[in-house]
Design a protein around this motif. Sequence first.
Motif, PDB file in Angstrom:
ATOM      1  N   ASN A 183       1.773   8.584  -2.620  1.00  0.00           N
ATOM      2  CA  ASN A 183       1.317   9.389  -3.751  1.00  0.00           C
ATOM      3  C   ASN A 183       0.221  10.350  -3.302  1.00  0.00           C
ATOM      4  O   ASN A 183       0.241  11.553  -3.645  1.00  0.00           O
ATOM      5  CB  ASN A 183       0.803   8.478  -4.861  1.00  0.00           C
ATOM      6  CG  ASN A 183       0.513   9.221  -6.142  1.00  0.00           C
ATOM      7  OD1 ASN A 183       1.349   9.953  -6.667  1.00  0.00           O
ATOM      8  ND2 ASN A 183      -0.693   9.046  -6.663  1.00  0.00           N
ATOM      9  N   ARG A 184      -0.702   9.853  -2.507  1.00  0.00           N
ATOM     10  CA  ARG A 184      -1.774  10.709  -1.987  1.00  0.00           C
ATOM     11  C   ARG A 184      -1.217  11.781  -1.052  1.00  0.00           C
ATOM     12  O   ARG A 184      -1.609  12.945  -1.119  1.00  0.00           O
ATOM     13  CB  ARG A 184      -2.809   9.846  -1.273  1.00  0.00           C
ATOM     14  CG  ARG A 184      -4.009  10.654  -0.728  1.00  0.00           C
ATOM     15  CD  ARG A 184      -5.133   9.722  -0.259  1.00  0.00           C
ATOM     16  NE  ARG A 184      -4.696   8.847   0.816  1.00  0.00           N
ATOM     17  CZ  ARG A 184      -4.570   7.536   0.715  1.00  0.00           C
ATOM     18  NH1 ARG A 184      -4.828   6.927  -0.425  1.00  0.00           N
ATOM     19  NH2 ARG A 184      -4.176   6.810   1.747  1.00  0.00           N
ATOM     20  N   PHE A 185      -0.292  11.401  -0.181  1.00  0.00           N
ATOM     21  CA  PHE A 185       0.295  12.349   0.763  1.00  0.00           C
ATOM     22  C   PHE A 185       1.014  13.472   0.041  1.00  0.00           C
ATOM     23  O   PHE A 185       0.793  14.666   0.324  1.00  0.00           O
ATOM     24  CB  PHE A 185       1.276  11.625   1.699  1.00  0.00           C
ATOM     25  CG  PHE A 185       2.086  12.556   2.549  1.00  0.00           C
ATOM     26  CD1 PHE A 185       1.554  13.110   3.695  1.00  0.00           C
ATOM     27  CD2 PHE A 185       3.387  12.892   2.178  1.00  0.00           C
ATOM     28  CE1 PHE A 185       2.305  13.996   4.473  1.00  0.00           C
ATOM     29  CE2 PHE A 185       4.144  13.764   2.948  1.00  0.00           C
ATOM     30  CZ  PHE A 185       3.597  14.316   4.100  1.00  0.00           C
ATOM     31  N   TRP A 186       1.875  13.137  -0.909  1.00  0.00           N
ATOM     32  CA  TRP A 186       2.682  14.159  -1.564  1.00  0.00           C
ATOM     33  C   TRP A 186       1.846  15.052  -2.478  1.00  0.00           C
ATOM     34  O   TRP A 186       2.079  16.257  -2.558  1.00  0.00           O
ATOM     35  CB  TRP A 186       3.826  13.509  -2.338  1.00  0.00           C
ATOM     36  CG  TRP A 186       4.960  13.159  -1.430  1.00  0.00           C
ATOM     37  CD1 TRP A 186       5.226  11.936  -0.871  1.00  0.00           C
ATOM     38  CD2 TRP A 186       5.957  14.038  -0.924  1.00  0.00           C
ATOM     39  NE1 TRP A 186       6.332  12.008  -0.065  1.00  0.00           N
ATOM     40  CE2 TRP A 186       6.800  13.283  -0.076  1.00  0.00           C
ATOM     41  CE3 TRP A 186       6.221  15.391  -1.115  1.00  0.00           C
ATOM     42  CZ2 TRP A 186       7.893  13.843   0.584  1.00  0.00           C
ATOM     43  CZ3 TRP A 186       7.309  15.957  -0.465  1.00  0.00           C
ATOM     44  CH2 TRP A 186       8.135  15.192   0.381  1.00  0.00           C
ATOM     45  N   ARG A 187       0.867  14.493  -3.154  1.00  0.00           N
ATOM     46  CA  ARG A 187       0.057  15.319  -4.047  1.00  0.00           C
ATOM     47  C   ARG A 187      -0.846  16.279  -3.283  1.00  0.00           C
ATOM     48  O   ARG A 187      -1.292  17.286  -3.838  1.00  0.00           O
ATOM     49  CB  ARG A 187      -0.780  14.423  -4.972  1.00  0.00           C
ATOM     50  CG  ARG A 187       0.058  13.698  -6.026  1.00  0.00           C
ATOM     51  CD  ARG A 187      -0.780  12.930  -7.021  1.00  0.00           C
ATOM     52  NE  ARG A 187       0.041  12.142  -7.924  1.00  0.00           N
ATOM     53  CZ  ARG A 187       0.612  12.608  -9.035  1.00  0.00           C
ATOM     54  NH1 ARG A 187       0.431  13.870  -9.395  1.00  0.00           N
ATOM     55  NH2 ARG A 187       1.352  11.811  -9.792  1.00  0.00           N
ATOM     56  N   SER A 188      -1.097  16.016  -2.005  1.00  0.00           N
ATOM     57  CA  SER A 188      -1.948  16.904  -1.207  1.00  0.00           C
ATOM     58  C   SER A 188      -1.149  17.817  -0.275  1.00  0.00           C
ATOM     59  O   SER A 188      -1.726  18.670   0.404  1.00  0.00           O
ATOM     60  CB  SER A 188      -2.934  16.082  -0.377  1.00  0.00           C
ATOM     61  OG  SER A 188      -2.252  15.262   0.556  1.00  0.00           O
ATOM     62  N   SER A 189       0.178  17.658  -0.243  1.00  0.00           N
ATOM     63  CA  SER A 189       0.999  18.429   0.702  1.00  0.00           C
ATOM     64  C   SER A 189       1.148  19.882   0.253  1.00  0.00           C
ATOM     65  O   SER A 189       1.330  20.157  -0.928  1.00  0.00           O
ATOM     66  CB  SER A 189       2.378  17.788   0.850  1.00  0.00           C
ATOM     67  OG  SER A 189       2.289  16.542   1.492  1.00  0.00           O
ATOM     68  N   GLU A 241       4.272  17.829  -8.345  1.00  0.00           N
ATOM     69  CA  GLU A 241       3.692  17.026  -9.434  1.00  0.00           C
ATOM     70  C   GLU A 241       4.751  16.709 -10.486  1.00  0.00           C
ATOM     71  O   GLU A 241       4.863  15.570 -10.963  1.00  0.00           O
ATOM     72  CB  GLU A 241       2.532  17.793 -10.073  1.00  0.00           C
ATOM     73  CG  GLU A 241       1.371  18.083  -9.149  1.00  0.00           C
ATOM     74  CD  GLU A 241       0.362  16.953  -9.122  1.00  0.00           C
ATOM     75  OE1 GLU A 241       0.451  16.074 -10.007  1.00  0.00           O
ATOM     76  OE2 GLU A 241      -0.495  16.947  -8.220  1.00  0.00           O
ATOM     77  N   ARG A 275       0.807  -1.218   0.000  1.00  0.00           N
ATOM     78  CA  ARG A 275       0.000   0.000   0.000  1.00  0.00           C
ATOM     79  C   ARG A 275       0.841   1.269   0.000  1.00  0.00           C
ATOM     80  O   ARG A 275       0.297   2.376   0.011  1.00  0.00           O
ATOM     81  CB  ARG A 275      -0.918   0.011   1.222  1.00  0.00           C
ATOM     82  CG  ARG A 275      -1.940  -1.117   1.254  1.00  0.00           C
ATOM     83  CD  ARG A 275      -2.742  -1.072   2.532  1.00  0.00           C
ATOM     84  NE  ARG A 275      -3.412   0.207   2.724  1.00  0.00           N
ATOM     85  CZ  ARG A 275      -3.873   0.653   3.893  1.00  0.00           C
ATOM     86  NH1 ARG A 275      -3.704  -0.068   4.987  1.00  0.00           N
ATOM     87  NH2 ARG A 275      -4.475   1.813   3.972  1.00  0.00           N
ATOM     88  N   GLU A 310       0.409   3.980  -2.949  1.00  0.00           N
ATOM     89  CA  GLU A 310      -0.889   4.658  -2.849  1.00  0.00           C
ATOM     90  C   GLU A 310      -0.877   5.699  -1.727  1.00  0.00           C
ATOM     91  O   GLU A 310      -1.313   6.840  -1.913  1.00  0.00           O
ATOM     92  CB  GLU A 310      -1.986   3.632  -2.588  1.00  0.00           C
ATOM     93  CG  GLU A 310      -3.376   4.227  -2.347  1.00  0.00           C
ATOM     94  CD  GLU A 310      -4.360   3.193  -1.839  1.00  0.00           C
ATOM     95  OE1 GLU A 310      -5.416   3.596  -1.334  1.00  0.00           O
ATOM     96  OE2 GLU A 310      -4.066   1.980  -1.935  1.00  0.00           O
ATOM     97  N   ARG A 311      -0.354   5.308  -0.572  1.00  0.00           N
ATOM     98  CA  ARG A 311      -0.322   6.218   0.570  1.00  0.00           C
ATOM     99  C   ARG A 311       0.579   7.419   0.315  1.00  0.00           C
ATOM    100  O   ARG A 311       0.210   8.562   0.597  1.00  0.00           O
ATOM    101  CB  ARG A 311       0.166   5.473   1.821  1.00  0.00           C
ATOM    102  CG  ARG A 311      -0.853   4.536   2.435  1.00  0.00           C
ATOM    103  CD  ARG A 311      -0.286   3.886   3.679  1.00  0.00           C
ATOM    104  NE  ARG A 311      -1.325   3.228   4.470  1.00  0.00           N
ATOM    105  CZ  ARG A 311      -1.106   2.636   5.624  1.00  0.00           C
ATOM    106  NH1 ARG A 311       0.123   2.602   6.140  1.00  0.00           N
ATOM    107  NH2 ARG A 311      -2.097   2.063   6.280  1.00  0.00           N
TER     108      ARG A 311
END
Length: 281
Positions: A71-77, A260, A65, A68-69
């Motif tokens: 990628n989500r963390f960095w794209r929302s940071s 990104e 996982r 997924e974890r």
Amino acid sequence: MTTAGAHEHGLARPVAFVLGGGGSLGAVQVGMMQALFERDITPDLVVGTSIGAFNGAVIAADPARAFERLNRFWRSSKRQDAFPLRGIKPFLHWRRTRQSFFPNDGMVRSIRAVLGEYVNIENLLLPFGAVALDVQLGTPVLFRTGSLETALLASAAIPGLFPPVPRNGRIYYDGGLGNNVPMRDAIAMGAQTLVVLDTTSPTAGLDAPTSLIDLFSYVTEVYARQMVLRDLAELAHIPILYPPSPAPGTMSPLDLDRTEELLETSYLDTAAYLNLKMAAT
């Protein structure tokens, strides 16, 4: 990685992922990881410094996982997540604490949001080590047991920016001061192959600094790459994969505006690097 997968790639087990520090440049490690995982190159153990310790802990916690974890963390940071104070407030914080311009509250929130279910390092699925610097001794230390949160906070406690972190009666600063790319620690943990996820490339050209931030990045990069180049020369007998980072050596480790781009470019660059490596074997 399955045993068959390891042998197919010519990688002796155990395979270690070694993740270097670099602040916001840690995004490149997620793109690298994506390309590695697509080729069934996954770790048996993980070692990291600073932001590499955070990314590495997520991998060690649950490799299936991890992408997924992260990628989500960095794209929302966002920058304000780590550096919430603006204007004169950092200077007031320094005057009040005499330790740092920023609190580490944002780092605490990030660790708990992504890794809150793992109290101790021993709770992670894979063997894991985080590098920090003992403030009194001025030497790097590898945390392999005990509180995961304090290990990650200590490993990323950049002097001046964030406060030193107490742990087991001692205080610690960012591990990048003593061992930014902990290849030797991975060997000491039993690794037979190293996969190095560095945030910059140790042989990339450097531009002359033109600002104070650039100067800070330049000095840090030059110091860190000398250790890396020395270790690479002395570990030449060990199989090492070292994908190139797309981040220039003088790019600010505090800049989250290019996340990104770093995610996507590092994935493509690592895929191309692996294609060349695998074609040569």
